[in-house]
Structures are given as C-alpha cells and as structure tokens.
Design a protein around this motif. Structure first.
Motif, PDB file in Angstrom:
ATOM      1  N   SER A 341       0.912  -1.494   0.083  1.00 40.33           N
ATOM      2  CA  SER A 341       0.046   0.200  -0.089  1.00 40.33           C
ATOM      3  C   SER A 341       0.865   1.420  -0.629  1.00 40.33           C
ATOM      4  N   THR A 342      -0.055   2.266  -0.623  1.00 41.64           N
ATOM      5  CA  THR A 342       1.089   4.156  -0.143  1.00 41.64           C
ATOM      6  C   THR A 342       1.451   3.572   1.324  1.00 41.64           C
ATOM      7  N   TRP A 378       5.338  10.016  -2.446  1.00 39.51           N
ATOM      8  CA  TRP A 378       5.092   8.532  -1.578  1.00 39.51           C
ATOM      9  C   TRP A 378       6.094   7.975  -1.789  1.00 39.51           C
ATOM     10  N   VAL A 379       5.372   6.364  -0.825  1.00 34.50           N
ATOM     11  CA  VAL A 379       6.602   5.266  -0.952  1.00 34.50           C
ATOM     12  C   VAL A 379       5.217   4.071  -1.613  1.00 34.50           C
ATOM     13  N   THR A 380       6.250   3.109  -1.690  1.00 40.81           N
ATOM     14  CA  THR A 380       4.902   1.716  -1.614  1.00 40.81           C
ATOM     15  C   THR A 380       6.106   0.518  -0.279  1.00 40.81           C
ATOM     16  N   VAL A 381       5.399   0.812   0.567  1.00 37.26           N
ATOM     17  CA  VAL A 381       5.410  -0.222   2.141  1.00 37.26           C
ATOM     18  C   VAL A 381       5.234  -2.316   1.165  1.00 37.26           C
ATOM     19  N   GLY A 418      10.770  -2.052  11.557  1.00 42.28           N
ATOM     20  CA  GLY A 418      11.342  -1.544   9.870  1.00 42.28           C
ATOM     21  C   GLY A 418      10.154  -1.476   9.164  1.00 42.28           C
ATOM     22  N   ILE A 419       9.820  -0.124   8.860  1.00 40.55           N
ATOM     23  CA  ILE A 419       9.273  -0.099   7.283  1.00 40.55           C
ATOM     24  C   ILE A 419      10.127  -0.180   5.722  1.00 40.55           C
ATOM     25  N   ALA A 420      10.341  -1.356   5.579  1.00 40.97           N
ATOM     26  CA  ALA A 420      11.039  -1.459   4.177  1.00 40.97           C
ATOM     27  C   ALA A 420      10.358  -0.878   2.987  1.00 40.97           C
TER      28      ALA A 420
END
Length: 473
Positions: A341-342, A378-381, A418-420
């Motif tokens: 998700s974003t 934004w980034v994607t999880v 951690g969230i990569a």
C-alpha cells in the motif's frame, strides 16, 4: 450446519438473547468476533455485545456450551420457512432482555407469513472512500479468512432495515467516474437486525446467510440503468424493490438478473484471501477505465496513512538514499498488514536549517519547491517487521542510524520496528496546506479523519499528476 433458534444466557444476572439463523454456529462467531480488538464496539454496539465486553468475554464462540459466564445453546431446530414464526414464539415466551433494541414495534407488525421482499443497499465508494468491510484487510495479519468474517451483513442509518428479516438483500457498490462502475458485491437472506446506540444517534445492522460475489460482477448495462432509475438512482441508500413476478410493470425484472448472478457466484471454498480479493477488485476497476488512475493506490490515500519527517529525512527517503523507516512504538495490527500500500510522505520543519537547505539545493529544490507541512510524494510499503540486534546492524546503511538497537529500546521504552519501502515518487509541486494532527514528530505515522482533507491530493491523482511526478534515483 444447524438451522433453528438459539439462546445466549448470562449466568450471572439471568439476562438472555434469542436469535434465529440458518447456520447457528456461524451466527455465534459473528456475535463474538473482534471482542479483543480496540474497536470492538465499531463492529457492533448493541446490548448483548456490551454485555460480552463488560463480563470480559474475548474468545470467538462456534459451538454450544458455557464460555465464561455466557451459555450458548440451541433451543429448537426447525426448517428455514419456520424461523420467523419460531423466533417470535420464543421471544414472546422468554422476553429476553438483551433483545430490547432488536424486536421493534415495526418488526412485530410484520406478519410471519408475509411474502418475501428484496432490498438494495447501495455503497457509494466515491463518498465513503472505502469498500464494504475493507477495514478487515488492515485489522488482521492473516492472509486468509472465513467467508463469514467479511460477510454477510450491511450497516445503515435507515431504520427501514429493521423490516428486512426474512428478506433478500443485495449490496451494490458504485465506484469511479465517467463512467461510474456499479458492481454486485454480495447478497444475503437477513436473519437478524441490530440497533447500535451512540451518543449522537443510532445506526442499524442486518445479518444473515449469504456470500460475497467473487469476483464482484459489473452491472453497467442499459437494463441496469433502467433498474437504477426505477430505484431512484439508489439515492435512498437502502430501498425495497418488489419481486419481479409480482411487479412486471415497474421495470424490476432486473431482480432476476441479480438473483441469477448471486446463484452463479456461490463460493466453492470455505476460505478467502480477502487482501487479494480487494487488490483484484481495484485492478478490475482500473482495467475497465484506465482513467481511474491506479484505483488500488487511491485506496491507500483513502486510508490516509502518512509519515511525517524532517525535510532532510523526507527528501532522503524520496531520493532513495535509505529505504527503511524506524518505528519507535508498538504498531497496531493493521499497520503490519499494509504491505504493497501507499505511504504518503509529509514534511515537517528542518532538523538543521543550514545543512538542510544545502541538501535541498543539491537536488535542485529550495524552500518554495519543497515546502514544510506538505505532501512531497509517496513510497510503497514492501514489508513491516520487528527488529532484532543482528538485522538492525545489517540494515544500518538502509535506515541511516548508527546506534545499536538497545539504545533505541532504552530511549523509547518499546520494541523497534522497521518499514521497508520501495518505488519512491516525488512531486515537483508539493501538496500544501494538508490536514495534520497536533503533536506530530519526526517519524510519526498518522491518518487523516476525513477524505475531504486530502481533496488536493485526489485532484492530483485524477490527472495522473501529469508532468509533476518523477523519481530521483
């Protein structure tokens, strides 16, 4: 599968609840599911559920017997056509206290042998920003769930739903624009209605036996448009429509189509990968109308998961200089299931103005093009995981923290997560003046309360952010 009448009794105060179901064990699971979650009363807020929480019942019940202080038992088995009649008999016989908000005067007036009706419940995704029971995707780490965990049932503020017991309910979802796509989402035969009491009013739930339409079936057609017009374009949210065999003159023959789809789509498996089901649905919406730019990613924005970072850290993440965010608290389960998700990236002030300004200039940004208090991209999880000493040291260059794990555990008094992330996207024109909760610090995750608070971001998405998006890698 047991069809009949059941009773749930409180062995402390003698109060009880009477219900009917075509599958009693499944109905017990619906009553007791989610009692251990923080939002237990969002799932249902009626007298029996309040009693479960008051007397600390936390487990899911799916068989007869005593659980805690509550006794679950079947008091009569009967055929489906006798359910309403026998439920009414036992309610009159026992006068159960926990049914006080369920068997309303309107419900009593309905004759037990009255002809069955059909109801449409409309779910407007554009206005609500989420799909039916989509929150369950975030609440559980499990990839698979039972079908009855995501269905059957509807919630509404229309009191008329109290009259749906014994009737068939079709749930239709409307999503997108030009054209708006309409999907048959689920169907069920209502067995029970519940009145939820809140400080600012009431809401109503209906439960029963049914199933999701897998995959949801697109309804758009000339015949469907006539049917929708006959229903007032679904403007009432919940509405009763007549059986087509009794109402040939009013265009409701389309009910035959809905009944046929429902029959054809009965699930062959007992379990469902609901996360994949949601992803596939968004992909279907986008495939039919590519202008619905990445509907699945829109879903991420609808959930409003955002991370606030100092300007330098926000740019470092979006530039791909590091790919792991550290979380210094114990996250809720829904965060753990946010894979693919974003995650919006929101900028705070500068950690060090002088070095931060020089850092921006190295990427051809300044305070005007990369402002504070703005959505910068934004980034994607990719994954969310709990750190141990070995992995923390191995990932040091990815999260840019030089201290050891125990240092953070001591400072913050919690585990380190951690969230990569992957696929960073930066906006050349940041979205400014967005909603922001109070007391937000560097690295904090938050969600907006209202979709309208990110209207500017939706506007950017709608045009695919033409000429405004790039990667810095």
């Amino acid at each position: 599968m047991v069809c009949g009448i059941y009773q749930i009794s409180n062995t402390i105060n003698g109060k009880s609840y009477i219900g009917q179901s075509r599958n009693i064990y499944r109905r017990w699971r619906q009553h007791t599911r989610g009692l251990d979650s923080p939002n237990a009363l969002e799932i249902g807020s009626y007298p029996l559920r309040h009693a479960f929480l008051k007397y600390e019942l936390r487990e899911v019940v799916d068989k007869p017997g005593k659980t805690g202080i509550f006794d679950f038992k079947i008091i009569e088995k009967c055929t489906e056509d006798k359910l309403l009649e026998r439920e009414r008999f036992w309610i009159n016989e026992i006068d159960p206290e926990y049914n006080c908000n369920l068997w309303t005067p309107a419900r009593k007036k309905k004759a037990v042998d009255s002809e069955p009706k059909f109801w449409i419940q409309y779910h407007n995704y554009n206005a609500l920003g989420y799909l039916p029971v989509e929150y369950k995707r975030d609440m559980s780490q499990a990839e698979e769930c039972e079908y009855d965990e995501v269905l059957p049932g509807v919630s509404t503020n229309k009191r008329a739903v109290l009259n749906t017991v014994g009737d068939t309910v079709f749930l239709i979802v409307g999503i997108g624009d030009k054209p708006k796509q309409y999907y048959l989402w689920s169907t069920f035969l209502c067995e029970e209605t519940v009145t939820n009491e809140y400080e600012d009013g009431h809401s109503y739930d209906a439960y029963g036996s049914g199933h999701l339409i897998v995959p949801p079936r697109l309804l758009n057609s000339e015949e469907f448009n006539k049917f929708r017009s006959h229903c007032g374009n679904f403007g009432f949210g919940l509405m009763c429509v007549k059986d087509p065999e009794k109402d040939l003159a009013k265009g409701s023959l389309y009910l035959n189509v809905l009944k046929k789809i429902a029959e054809e789509s009965k699930p062959k498996e007992s379990k469902l990968n609901f996360s994949q089901f949601i992803k596939d649905f968004y992909a279907q919406v986008t495939h039919i109308n590519p202008n619905e730019f990445s509907a699945y990613h829109k879903r991420g924005y609808a959930r409003h998961l955002t991370v606030s970072l100092y300007v330098e850290n926000a740019l470092g993440l979006l530039a791909g200089e590091y790919s792991i965010l550290l979380i210094f608290f114990d996250p809720d389960k829904w965060i753990l299931n946010y894979k693919d998700s974003t995650l919006l990236v929101h900028s705070l002030n500068f950690y060090d103005f002088t070095t931060g300004k020089e850092y921006l200039e190295s990427y051809e940004f300044d305070e005007e093009t990369f402002p504070i208090n703005a959505i910068q991209g934004w980034v994607t999880v990719e994954s969310v995981f709990k750190y141990d000493e070995t992995r923390f040291l191995a990932d040091k260059e990815l999260h840019l923290q030089e201290n050891n794990l125990s240092y953070y555990q001591e400072i913050y008094g919690s585990d380190v997560w951690g969230i990569a992330v992957k696929e960073p996207v930066i906006l050349r024109s940041a979205i400014c003046n967005v909603f922001q909760p109070e007391n937000i610090d560097d690295g904090d995750l938050w969600e907006a309360d209202d979709i309208s608070q990110l209207d500017a971001f939706y506007a950017a998405l709608k045009t695919k952010i033409k000429h405004e998006v790039e990667t810095l890698q």
